[in-house]
Motif scaffolding. Structure first.
Motif, PDB file in Angstrom:
ATOM      1  N   MET A 233       1.993  -8.354 -10.065  1.00 42.63           N
ATOM      2  CA  MET A 233       1.801  -9.683  -9.466  1.00 42.63           C
ATOM      3  C   MET A 233       2.346 -10.794 -10.358  1.00 42.63           C
ATOM      4  SD  MET A 233      -2.230  -9.287  -8.501  1.00 42.63           S
ATOM      5  CE  MET A 233      -2.842  -9.115 -10.155  1.00 42.63           C
TER       6      MET A 233
ATOM      7  N   PHE B   5       4.116 -10.187  -5.333  1.00 41.64           N
ATOM      8  CA  PHE B   5       3.082  -9.151  -5.190  1.00 41.64           C
ATOM      9  C   PHE B   5       3.725  -7.859  -4.702  1.00 41.64           C
ATOM     10  CE2 PHE B   5      -0.691  -7.047  -3.526  1.00 41.64           C
ATOM     11  CZ  PHE B   5      -1.717  -7.502  -4.357  1.00 41.64           C
ATOM     12  N   LYS B   6       3.726  -6.833  -5.566  1.00 40.13           N
ATOM     13  CA  LYS B   6       4.359  -5.553  -5.209  1.00 40.13           C
ATOM     14  C   LYS B   6       3.437  -4.399  -5.568  1.00 40.13           C
ATOM     15  CE  LYS B   6       8.775  -7.564  -6.636  1.00 40.13           C
ATOM     16  NZ  LYS B   6       8.208  -8.655  -7.446  1.00 40.13           N
ATOM     17  N   LEU B   7       3.583  -3.302  -4.823  1.00 37.57           N
ATOM     18  CA  LEU B   7       2.850  -2.077  -5.114  1.00 37.57           C
ATOM     19  C   LEU B   7       3.833  -1.156  -5.826  1.00 37.57           C
ATOM     20  CD1 LEU B   7       0.190  -0.476  -4.568  1.00 37.57           C
ATOM     21  CD2 LEU B   7       1.269   0.368  -2.484  1.00 37.57           C
TER      22      LEU B   7
ATOM     23  N   TYR C  67      -5.470 -11.679  -6.757  1.00 38.19           N
ATOM     24  CA  TYR C  67      -5.432 -10.322  -6.202  1.00 38.19           C
ATOM     25  C   TYR C  67      -6.305 -10.239  -4.936  1.00 38.19           C
ATOM     26  CZ  TYR C  67      -6.404  -5.354  -5.609  1.00 38.19           C
ATOM     27  OH  TYR C  67      -6.562  -4.096  -5.082  1.00 38.19           O
TER      28      TYR C  67
ATOM     29  N   SER D  55      -5.724   4.992  -9.753  1.00 42.85           N
ATOM     30  CA  SER D  55      -4.276   4.760  -9.640  1.00 42.85           C
ATOM     31  C   SER D  55      -3.556   5.966 -10.239  1.00 42.85           C
ATOM     32  CB  SER D  55      -3.873   3.493 -10.394  1.00 42.85           C
ATOM     33  OG  SER D  55      -4.114   3.660 -11.778  1.00 42.85           O
TER      34      SER D  55
ATOM     35  N   LEU E 226       3.706  -4.184   2.538  1.00 38.19           N
ATOM     36  CA  LEU E 226       3.410  -4.015   1.114  1.00 38.19           C
ATOM     37  C   LEU E 226       3.966  -2.672   0.632  1.00 38.19           C
ATOM     38  CD1 LEU E 226       1.947  -4.759  -1.562  1.00 38.19           C
ATOM     39  CD2 LEU E 226      -0.087  -3.646  -0.641  1.00 38.19           C
TER      40      LEU E 226
ATOM     41  N   GLY F 208       6.975  -4.969  -0.432  1.00 35.64           N
ATOM     42  CA  GLY F 208       6.218  -5.994  -1.165  1.00 35.64           C
ATOM     43  C   GLY F 208       6.913  -7.341  -1.075  1.00 35.64           C
TER      44      GLY F 208
ATOM     45  N   TYR G 157      -0.601  -2.550  -8.952  1.00 40.09           N
ATOM     46  CA  TYR G 157      -0.044  -3.766  -8.361  1.00 40.09           C
ATOM     47  C   TYR G 157       0.634  -4.626  -9.414  1.00 40.09           C
ATOM     48  CZ  TYR G 157      -3.011  -2.360  -4.494  1.00 40.09           C
ATOM     49  OH  TYR G 157      -3.584  -1.645  -3.489  1.00 40.09           O
TER      50      TYR G 157
ATOM     51  N   LYS H  88      -4.951  -9.538  -1.161  1.00 39.66           N
ATOM     52  CA  LYS H  88      -5.423  -8.346  -0.452  1.00 39.66           C
ATOM     53  C   LYS H  88      -6.125  -8.729   0.870  1.00 39.66           C
ATOM     54  CE  LYS H  88      -5.604  -4.408  -1.720  1.00 39.66           C
ATOM     55  NZ  LYS H  88      -4.734  -3.242  -1.453  1.00 39.66           N
TER      56      LYS H  88
END
Length: 293
Positions: free
Chosen positions: A94, A84-86, A60, A139, A76, A80, A92, A64
């Motif tokens: 991963m 690795f996706k938001l 991570y 989040s 992103l 993404g 996140y 980042k």
């Protein structure tokens, strides 16, 4: 085909005819079929949890750092990458390359929950997908969703896919556990107007939770002060996995990671030692470059 079915539970009744090998999972499987979610009290060791946590956090941080260095924040947010996706602000998704290595077999073929998964899906099921959902403090809360639809609109069929969630920290309400609406995996059993009380399970680090792919669930927002890493593994019946693997949506590949240098405070104070360390690092990078080429 009938012989394959002897170790899976019958869908509607929750009654199971069991292969003796899976007899001890009868209660778990019955609950799984009735509610769509269960906590089988099976888990990883403390050491295994720590080694997972370490590689997840490192990956991570490296990604980042790379996003920051290469100014990829808009990429992103727009789409993404494969690994690795938001998913929503602060959450996140991963695929951590290190977790595919030999020393993490305890998440795959040697996983302590494999017999329970086989008892639900049959012994020829396949590991379809594995990743880690990292939810950062502040989040946001996800919308209610199910991971997959029913395969028939006329009759309720047995589970074709199971998700196993394994938190890498002790779960507590503030960290935003996953909330489930029990029984919503059953055909025609989800009506937003009909109130079924949602449930959450605050399991210890490494303790797995299993749920039917079709059950309605959502990740709650993280109101705590630490991040919440959660390993997720999807298993599917052989027929379903083969079809789904073929249909996977393609995402761009993640650009090469920019390696972070150790902060100055961690480097030896003696300049000769620092120079030696840097030379060694350069040699390692060169060797990796030729090996990867």
């Amino acid at each position: 085909g009938a012989s394959k079915k002897h170790n899976t539970a019958s869908a509607m009744s929750g009654k199971a005819t069991f292969d003796p090998k899976y007899k001890k999972f009868e209660e778990i499987v019955t609950q799984f079929y009735q509610d769509g979610v269960c906590v089988p009290k099976i888990g990883l060791t403390e050491t295994q949890v720590e080694s997972c946590k370490e590689v997840v956090e490192r990956y991570y941080n490296d990604v980042k750092f790379t996003i920051q260095q290469k100014q990829l924040q808009s990429d992103l947010e727009a789409h993404g990458w494969e690994t690795f996706k938001l998913r929503c602000p602060g959450r996140y998704d991963m695929q951590v390359p290190d977790l595919a290595e030999e020393n993490f077999r305890f998440l795959r073929e040697d996983a302590p929950w494999m017999d329970a998964v086989h008892a639900i899906l049959g012994s020829d099921c396949k590991l379809h997908y594995m990743g880690c959902m990292l939810s950062q403090p502040s989040s946001s809360c996800q919308h209610w969703h199910s991971d997959g639809d029913h395969l028939s609109e006329d009759e309720h069929l047995p589970a074709y896919a199971v998700n196993v969630f394994v938190p890498l920290v002790d779960m507590e309400p503030a960290l935003g556990p996953t909330e489930f609406i029990p029984t919503t995996h059953l055909l025609c059993n989800y009506d937003p107007m009909q109130k079924i009380e949602p449930v959450t399970f605050c399991t210890g680090a490494g303790q797995c939770l299993m749920f039917d792919y079709r059950v309605k669930h959502r990740g709650l927002g993280n109101r705590g002060s630490i991040s919440r890493p959660m390993i997720y593994i999807t298993y599917g019946t052989k027929a379903w996995s083969d079809k789904e693997n073929f249909n996977r949506k393609r995402f761009p590949k993640l650009p090469e990671l920019v390696k972070q240098r150790a902060p100055r405070s961690e480097l030896p104070s003696n300049w000769r030692e620092r120079k030696h360390l840097r030379e060694e690092e350069q040699l390692r990078e060169d060797a990796e470059g030729t090996a990867g080429g």
